[in-house]
Design an enzyme around this catalytic site. Structure first.
Site, PDB file in Angstrom:
ATOM      1  N   LYS A   8      23.341 -23.933 -16.192  1.00  0.00           N
ATOM      2  CA  LYS A   8      22.193 -23.732 -15.300  1.00  0.00           C
ATOM      3  C   LYS A   8      21.090 -24.760 -15.549  1.00  0.00           C
ATOM      4  CE  LYS A   8      19.313 -20.518 -16.527  1.00  0.00           C
ATOM      5  NZ  LYS A   8      18.029 -21.211 -16.789  1.00  0.00           N
ATOM      6  N   THR A   9      20.716 -24.947 -16.811  1.00  0.00           N
ATOM      7  CA  THR A   9      19.610 -25.857 -17.126  1.00  0.00           C
ATOM      8  C   THR A   9      19.954 -27.285 -16.726  1.00  0.00           C
ATOM      9  OG1 THR A   9      18.999 -24.430 -18.986  1.00  0.00           O
ATOM     10  CG2 THR A   9      18.088 -26.649 -18.965  1.00  0.00           C
TER      11      THR A   9
ATOM     12  N   ASP B 156      13.136 -21.337 -11.626  1.00  0.00           N
ATOM     13  CA  ASP B 156      14.158 -20.965 -12.601  1.00  0.00           C
ATOM     14  C   ASP B 156      14.089 -19.464 -12.868  1.00  0.00           C
ATOM     15  OD1 ASP B 156      16.155 -21.181 -14.476  1.00  0.00           O
ATOM     16  OD2 ASP B 156      14.842 -21.921 -16.077  1.00  0.00           O
ATOM     17  N   GLU B 157      15.223 -18.868 -13.257  1.00  0.00           N
ATOM     18  CA  GLU B 157      15.299 -17.433 -13.587  1.00  0.00           C
ATOM     19  C   GLU B 157      14.679 -16.582 -12.473  1.00  0.00           C
ATOM     20  OE1 GLU B 157      17.070 -16.577 -15.944  1.00  0.00           O
ATOM     21  OE2 GLU B 157      16.963 -17.957 -17.632  1.00  0.00           O
TER      22      GLU B 157
ATOM     23  N   GLN C 172      21.894 -10.828 -14.616  1.00  0.00           N
ATOM     24  CA  GLN C 172      21.068 -10.944 -15.819  1.00  0.00           C
ATOM     25  C   GLN C 172      19.619 -10.546 -15.552  1.00  0.00           C
ATOM     26  OE1 GLN C 172      22.024 -14.358 -18.530  1.00  0.00           O
ATOM     27  NE2 GLN C 172      23.269 -15.071 -16.821  1.00  0.00           N
TER      28      GLN C 172
ATOM     29  N   ARG D 194      26.253 -13.468 -24.875  1.00  0.00           N
ATOM     30  CA  ARG D 194      25.597 -14.353 -25.856  1.00  0.00           C
ATOM     31  C   ARG D 194      26.634 -14.920 -26.828  1.00  0.00           C
ATOM     32  NH1 ARG D 194      22.508 -15.835 -22.918  1.00  0.00           N
ATOM     33  NH2 ARG D 194      23.697 -14.540 -21.476  1.00  0.00           N
TER      34      ARG D 194
END
Length: 756
Positions: free
Chosen positions: A34-35, A226-227, A260, A616
């Site tokens: 994603k980043t 973002d997010e 998420q 994670r």
């Protein structure tokens, strides 16, 4: 134009980066890059001749913003520094510094932190003649924050019958009046709180559509968020102001993952991402489904679980990584055994796979759960750090109650007295404490002895006299009550529990839960009939307990060694990854939490939280639960979390187990396939009827060869008895613990003799 950085992108990532016209939604699964997509997209915009100062990139953390800028600059050079990249609050504070005079604030307005806000609200409560025991500053602060996040002005607050009814139900009908006074006082002081940085930005745009809003609509030709699944109503409202207007190219790109979305308690609105297409017609959606982080067992387990959610954007995460180890399921009889087995498993991973401490994390639902794992990691001399909160015994509320226990046990403990002489507040201010300290120093006596002098000479029934009377009553109770009952008595009589109950914010609830976790640890200490070391556990007194805690706390110092095991809540772990992850406490009413069981929507959020937890892990994932744990001073018997059943059994390395009950009428078929395989719950070694009819036999009657029942370990056989009188110790082989034998001091044993 050199675009070498695009070569490493997979086809979907490439399309998401290079589609720069019109609205775009990038659904980014865990570990999907994603980043990289977000930063390369900004670099591509700049390389496509979009001026960097016309690009607005909004994040949720300063760390994310800093990382984004560094990555952009590494690709496009110094031009990357001209991008407006930052958190919502930092970007909008920058705009408000320029434009704030248009809404009546000076350009050098002060930003109040949380303590400033609470202090002001406390002052307003007192000025208004309201009862500070009823109008808790944190509760009022939380209500004001909720109102601002939903764009509810003080007038709208006062005119809304539903809001007024809720305040009356909470016995705080004057909250609306306090809200109005708070806003007026902030304006008069030229100050904004954290919520105002969003609220006042919306107000600025709304009240100045031509000379301010249009200016920033034209300034930012491309907006990236973002997010996005973590945005709240107000944040999205501001975004729409900037991007939804007549003639707008609607060049907005949101990046996120509905699976998420775990911050509803902070006001995050999952509908923002689920319904985004409704607001932005012609939306192009790109799903990043290839996971570069985790092994297939972990990835497929995540897919298994999230399938049960009611509303979601469908996707199927996949990976090309090697198959790896199956997910390990750890069952424990008690929470203490869970802590030990996790520590044992960590040692096994370190020895077998040579993992460093920094590659390992323990994730839990609530911060209060850290205690038992901290204790076993210390015993095993494993370095660790607690994140998302202080180490358990360093948390303020825990230290406050321990200070009362310390002063009860030893009135010469000056530091304990200094800590709690005015907590909860009893009118003993700093001036009084300074006088007491001066007197004690002058006559070389303890603060307690000096306090007795001042209390005896205080005018009327002052706070000092009440404090002395209370501590003396605790000392008297210490002679007749066991350590747990004494601790409960002190927690209630001091007013600590009442003070924390008055704060119904999430932080307040967490602090109250930490007090309960401390009481549970004292309960476990008082009833612990396992023989650890006769030399170090001579009795079950308050002094012995405090010594035990002191030894633990002394070891809990900051370790300069960066190689530490990470302990944190799942909420705090979002965005991180570790080679090995232990998700612990997977029991009904803990994970999912008790509060979440009321609605399907809340259970869905808890399931998303579990999804975040398991994703994670890169290589090794362990899931654990305990059949019993101390909760609210009692041993509670737990069912394993429903989420465990939703994982296909073929992904699990698990012991023999029995069925998990069906919850809330949800069907357990289809994706998980677990109903057709061995389901996962520890088989108890005794029946519920045996628990109900349990009655401990006199310890003098326990003999070698007898069959016995223990409420924590179940049925077992007494293998041997050694020692004399009160020091007799039984060696018992319990059915539930396999070949492991336990040595228990009969004086504390609580065993029921069973007929052969």
């Amino acid at each position: 134009m050199t675009l070498d950085y695009l070569n490493g992108l997979n086809p979907v990532q490439y399309a998401a980066v290079t589609t720069i016209e019109g609205p775009v939604m990038v659904i980014a699964g865990p570990g999907s890059g994603k980043t990289r997509v977000l930063t390369f997209r900004i670099a591509y915009l700049i390389d496509s001749k979009i001026p960097p100062y016309k690009i607005l990139a909004l994040t949720f953390t300063n760390k994310a913003a800093k990382e984004m800028k560094e990555r952009i600059s590494s690709v496009v050079g110094e031009k990357g520094n001209q991008v407006w990249a930052g958190t919502f609050h930092s970007i909008f504070a920058r705009i408000l510094r320029i434009e704030s005079e248009k809404i009546g604030f000076p350009s050098n307005f002060t930003i109040y932190d949380s303590d400033d806000t609470k202090n002001l609200i406390n002052s307003l409560i007192k000025e208004s003649g309201l009862d500070t025991n009823v109008y808790n500053a944190n509760s009022v602060k939380n209500r004001i924050s909720q109102a601002k996040s939903n764009l509810i002005t003080p007038k709208a607050y006062a005119d809304n019958p539903d809001i007024q009814a809720k305040d009356r139900m909470n016995a705080m009908p004057q909250t609306g009046m306090l809200y109005a006074k708070y806003v007026a006082r902030c304006q008069r002081a030229g100050a904004m709180d954290f919520d105002d940085l969003l609220y006042q930005t919306f107000r600025l745009f709304h009240q100045n559509p031509d000379n301010v809003l249009e200016k920033y609509q034209q300034k930012f030709s491309h907006v990236l968020v973002d997010e996005f699944q973590d945005t709240n109503f107000l944040q999205y409202a501001i975004i729409k102001k900037l991007c939804m207007y007549e003639g707008s190219p609607r060049n907005i790109c949101i990046v996120g993952d509905d699976a998420q979305s775990i911050y509803a308690f902070r006001g995050a609105t999952i509908e923002n991402i689920l319904d985004f297409e409704r607001d932005f017609n012609g939306l192009q959606t790109f799903k990043l489904e290839q996971n570069y982080r985790s092994t297939p067992h972990i990835v497929q387990a995540a897919n298994d679980v999230i399938t049960y959610n009611k509303r979601q954007i469908k996707k199927e995460i996949w990976t090309e990584k090697p198959k790896g180890e199956p997910i390990r399921l750890i069952k424990a009889i008690t929470d203490s055994e869970e802590g030990k087995r996790i520590a044992d498993s960590i040692l096994e991973l370190k020895h077998r796979y040579h993992l460093s401490n920094s590659e390992i994390a323990i994730l839990y639902r609530t911060n209060a759960q850290s205690r038992i794992f901290e204790e076993f990691l210390r015993k095993y001399n494993l370095s660790y750090r607690v994140f998302g909160g202080l180490s358990f015994y360093q948390r303020k509320e825990v230290k406050d109650l321990l200070a009362y226990l310390r002063l009860t046990a030893n009135k010469r403990d000056d530091e304990a007295l200094r800590r709690i002489i005015n907590y909860p507040r009893r009118g003993v201010g700093n001036t009084s404490l300074e006088k007491i300290t001066t007197w004690a120093n002058a006559y070389d006596i303890s603060l307690w002895e000096a306090t007795l002098v001042f209390a005896a000479n205080s005018k009327g029934k002052g706070g000092l006299e009440a404090f002395v009377t209370m501590i003396n009553s605790f000392s008297a109770k210490m002679q007749t009550l066991n350590v747990f009952d004494l601790a409960v008595y002190i927690a209630n009589k001091t007013g600590i529990v009442q003070d924390l109950k008055g704060d119904n914010t999430q932080d307040g609830l967490n602090r109250l839960e930490n007090i309960q976790a401390l009481l549970d640890s004292i309960k476990e200490f008082s009833e612990n009939d396992e023989l650890i070391d006769e030399a170090t556990m001579p009795d079950k007194s308050l002094q012995s307990y405090l010594q035990n805690i002191a030894l633990i706390s002394d070891m809990d110092q900051t370790d300069k060694n960066p190689d530490y095991i990470t302990l944190m809540s799942v909420h705090a772990a979002k965005g991180l990854e570790f080679r090995a992850v232990f998700v612990v406490g997977l029991e009904e009413n803990l994970f999912p939490s008790f509060q979440s069981s009321e609605t399907i929507e809340n259970i869905d959020e808890e399931r998303r939280l579990f999804y975040v937890a398991i994703t994670r892990a890169q290589e090794f994932l362990s899931l654990s639960f305990a059949k019993s744990r101390y909760r609210y001073g009692q041993i509670r018997y737990n069912e394993p979390s429903r989420f465990l059943q939703e994982i296909d059994a073929q992904r699990l390395d698990m012991p023999a187990v029995e069925a998990i009950p069906n919850f809330m009428g949800q069907q357990r078929s289809g994706v998980s396939g677990l109903l057709n395989k061995k389901p996962i719950i520890v088989a108890p070694s005794f029946k519920n009827t045996e628990i109900l009819n349990f009655k401990a036999s006199p310890s003098s009657q326990i003999m070698q060869g007898m069959n016995v029942l223990h409420l924590r370990f179940g049925k077992g056989t007494v293998v041997n008895i050694d020692g004399n009188n009160d020091s007799k110790v039984a060696t018992i082989k319990f059915d539930a613990t396999g070949d492991e034998e336990k040595r228990i001091m009969l004086k504390f044993a609580k065993l029921q003799i069973l007929e052969s």
